[in-house]
Each structure stands twice: as C-alpha cells, then as structure tokens.
Design a protein around this motif. Structure first.
Motif, short mmCIF file in Angstrom:
data_model
loop_
_atom_site.label_atom_id
_atom_site.label_comp_id
_atom_site.label_asym_id
_atom_site.label_seq_id
_atom_site.Cartn_x
_atom_site.Cartn_y
_atom_site.Cartn_z
N MET A 1 0.84 -1.20 0.00
CA MET A 1 0.00 0.00 0.00
C MET A 1 0.87 1.25 0.00
SD MET A 1 -2.88 1.05 2.86
CE MET A 1 -1.82 1.79 4.11
N SER A 6 -3.99 5.97 1.27
CA SER A 6 -4.82 5.87 2.47
C SER A 6 -4.95 7.22 3.18
CB SER A 6 -4.27 4.81 3.41
OG SER A 6 -2.97 5.17 3.83
N THR A 86 -6.67 10.65 17.25
CA THR A 86 -7.07 9.43 16.54
C THR A 86 -8.37 8.91 17.11
OG1 THR A 86 -6.36 7.25 15.76
CG2 THR A 86 -5.80 7.78 18.03
N VAL A 88 -9.07 5.66 16.84
CA VAL A 88 -8.88 4.25 17.20
C VAL A 88 -8.55 4.10 18.68
CG1 VAL A 88 -8.24 3.55 14.86
CG2 VAL A 88 -6.43 4.13 16.50
N LEU A 102 -9.55 6.70 11.98
CA LEU A 102 -8.69 7.70 11.34
C LEU A 102 -7.80 8.37 12.36
CD1 LEU A 102 -9.82 10.79 12.05
CD2 LEU A 102 -11.57 10.15 10.39
N THR A 103 -6.68 8.90 11.85
CA THR A 103 -5.83 9.81 12.61
C THR A 103 -5.82 11.12 11.84
OG1 THR A 103 -4.39 8.08 13.54
CG2 THR A 103 -3.47 10.30 13.37
N ILE A 105 -4.10 14.86 11.50
CA ILE A 105 -2.90 15.65 11.83
C ILE A 105 -3.11 17.06 11.31
CG2 ILE A 105 -0.40 15.86 11.48
CD1 ILE A 105 -0.35 12.80 10.99
N LEU A 122 -5.25 10.21 8.05
CA LEU A 122 -4.73 8.87 7.74
C LEU A 122 -5.81 7.83 8.02
CD1 LEU A 122 -1.30 9.05 9.66
CD2 LEU A 122 -1.94 10.14 7.51
N HIS A 123 -5.93 6.85 7.13
CA HIS A 123 -6.89 5.76 7.29
C HIS A 123 -6.15 4.43 7.35
CE1 HIS A 123 -8.91 9.16 5.37
NE2 HIS A 123 -9.99 8.78 6.02
N LYS A 124 -6.87 3.37 7.72
CA LYS A 124 -6.24 2.05 7.83
C LYS A 124 -5.78 1.53 6.48
CE LYS A 124 -9.58 -0.09 10.09
NZ LYS A 124 -10.30 -1.10 10.93
N ASN A 125 -6.52 1.90 5.44
CA ASN A 125 -6.19 1.38 4.11
C ASN A 125 -6.84 2.27 3.05
OD1 ASN A 125 -8.97 0.56 3.98
ND2 ASN A 125 -8.42 -1.16 5.32
#
Lengths: 156, 156
Positions: A1, A6, A86, A88, A102-103, A105, A122-125
């Motif tokens: 990836m 992502s 985040t 998560v 998601l995170t 920034i 940012l995502h997991k995928n």
C-alpha cells in the motif's frame, strides 16, 4: 500500500495568525462554532488537550437529541503549531471501535500575516480513505475549515 | 462496560533497580533476549522509543523464517518509569488492522532495592480481553517477565 492512497488532505490559507487559529481549536466555545457544518449544532463534551486526553463532540440536527459525532484521543499537542488525534483510541489510550478509523494531523504554519492550515487524515487502508472521500470528506472538512476561517478572520 | 472487564494485568517484583529494567526494555539486543518465551527467537526490527515511534518485533520457531509478532506505536516514553504502546496504530500514528487490538502500559516503580514491574493491557471490549486470556495471556506475559527478571537479576 502506498501511504498516499490511504490519506486525504485539505489545506487553506487563513487570514489570521496561528495564535488565533489555535484559540479557535483550543477553546470549547469557539470550537463548537465551526467544527460541524452549520446548521447542525455542535456540543464539545471533552477537549482535554494533552497526549492521552479525551476529545469528544456531539451533534444535533433540528430539535432532536445530541448524537455521537467524534470520540477520540489526542496524540500530540503543540500549541499554535500541531494537533493530532485518533479515533482508534479514546481517553487514556483505550482501544476503541470507531465507525471510521482515522488519525487527523492538523498543522498551523505562519504564512505572511496568515496561517497555512493543513489537515492530513490517515486511514487504515485505501478502501477506508475512498469510503471517507465518497462520504464527502472534502465538502465536509472544507466547510468546517471555511467556518473556522470566517470565525477567526472576523476577530482580526 | 466496566473498564476492569476489558483489562488484563500482570505484575512482578524484580530484584534489580528500575534503571536496569529500563535498559533491558530500551536496548534492542537485551529486549530480544526476553520479549518472547524461549526457545522461540525474537528479532527486534523497530524500537523507536518516542511518542509516535515504531515498535516491531518478529519471531522464529526452529529453523524457519521470522514471522510477524508485534507491530505497534509508542504512545508514552518516560525513561525508567513508564512505557506505553498500542497495536491499533503503527509508526507515525498510522491506524492499523492488528490481529489483536491492545494498548500495553508498563510501569516501573522502585520498591526497596528492586522494581515493581506492572503491565496493564487494555482491550477494545471484555470479549477481546477474555479471548486474550484464553490464548494464554498470563502464561505468555508471565514467562516473558520471568525472563526479564532473570536477565536483569543476573546482571546485578
């Protein structure tokens, strides 16, 4: 990836210094005014600006009850420069089961007399990032950042 | 959910001061000696001890290839006192898809001439904690902490 697949990013030059943009982020009553696209109402439940601190906002459309919006944990807090949270994790580093992992920034960079405000998400995928984009990421975050700009530019 | 239902905790009094226990955590070649129950071999791939830094270890049983073990992100690093990592993020706050979502909070407290070493492991929910317990949490973490104790007590 590839990392870029992502990630979603949005940026805007705000005509106010980083100190004012930071104040609009770090003060609950100010944050409530721009964090959700109007006319949806925002309630700031937790805004504990330290690593491991809780971040929770709720939303209300019309006359109903407030509903869950964001439940997250701050990861980095650098006043007037950088803020990371985040979904998560929640308060105290508790692993969570978010509807969207998601995170986010956020960076504030002085540019002339204004602030280059950038949100990198940012995502997991790549599939999650695409889903978020299709859900209207650019419209939604774009609208809230425009609301942030309007708020702080009026205070100049 | 009561917080205690989603947590597992293990503690041990180690007969060595916090400075030595910390060294065994923060030095890759030392960590590799105790972090996985012997005779399984441990390889420390990333040990970037700062908030947002990557933590990655791999394992090998017998003569095969090294396999994934832990891939995580450090959240808090207080030398000789406290170390926190989570598997729901990897290096740089990237949201992850771990096979087991957890946050591990290790504390080192001076007790007499030794160290009270405590590992508190947070899960998303009680079901995950129960699964982890049934997978052998207390045996596994207990064995590694006994290996840690043996390593640092021999260096006294």
């Amino acid at each position: 990836m590839r990392a870029e697949d992502s990630e979603l990013t949005i940026a805007r030059l705000i005509k106010a210094p980083p100190s004012l943009v930071w104040k609009a982020w770090s003060t609950a009553e100010h944050l409530a005014k721009w964090w959700i696209p109007a006319p949806i109402e925002c309630q700031v439940v937790k805004l504990d600006l330290r690593p491991g601190g809780g971040f929770e906002t709720r939303m209300r459309e019309g006359a109903g009850e407030f509903q869950p919006h964001v439940e997250a944990c701050f990861l980095e807090v650098v006043p007037e420069a950088r803020l990371v949270f985040t979904t998560v994790l929640t308060e105290g580093w508790q692993p969570a089961e978010p509807w969207l992992a998601l995170t986010a920034i956020m960076t504030l960079q002085a540019e002339g007399s204004g602030t280059r405000y950038t949100a990198r998400v940012l995502h997991k995928n790549a599939a999650d990032a695409q889903k978020h984009e299709e859900m209207g990421f650019h419209d939604g975050w774009g609208t809230t950042i425009a609301q942030l700009a309007a708020l702080v530019e009026a205070r100049q």
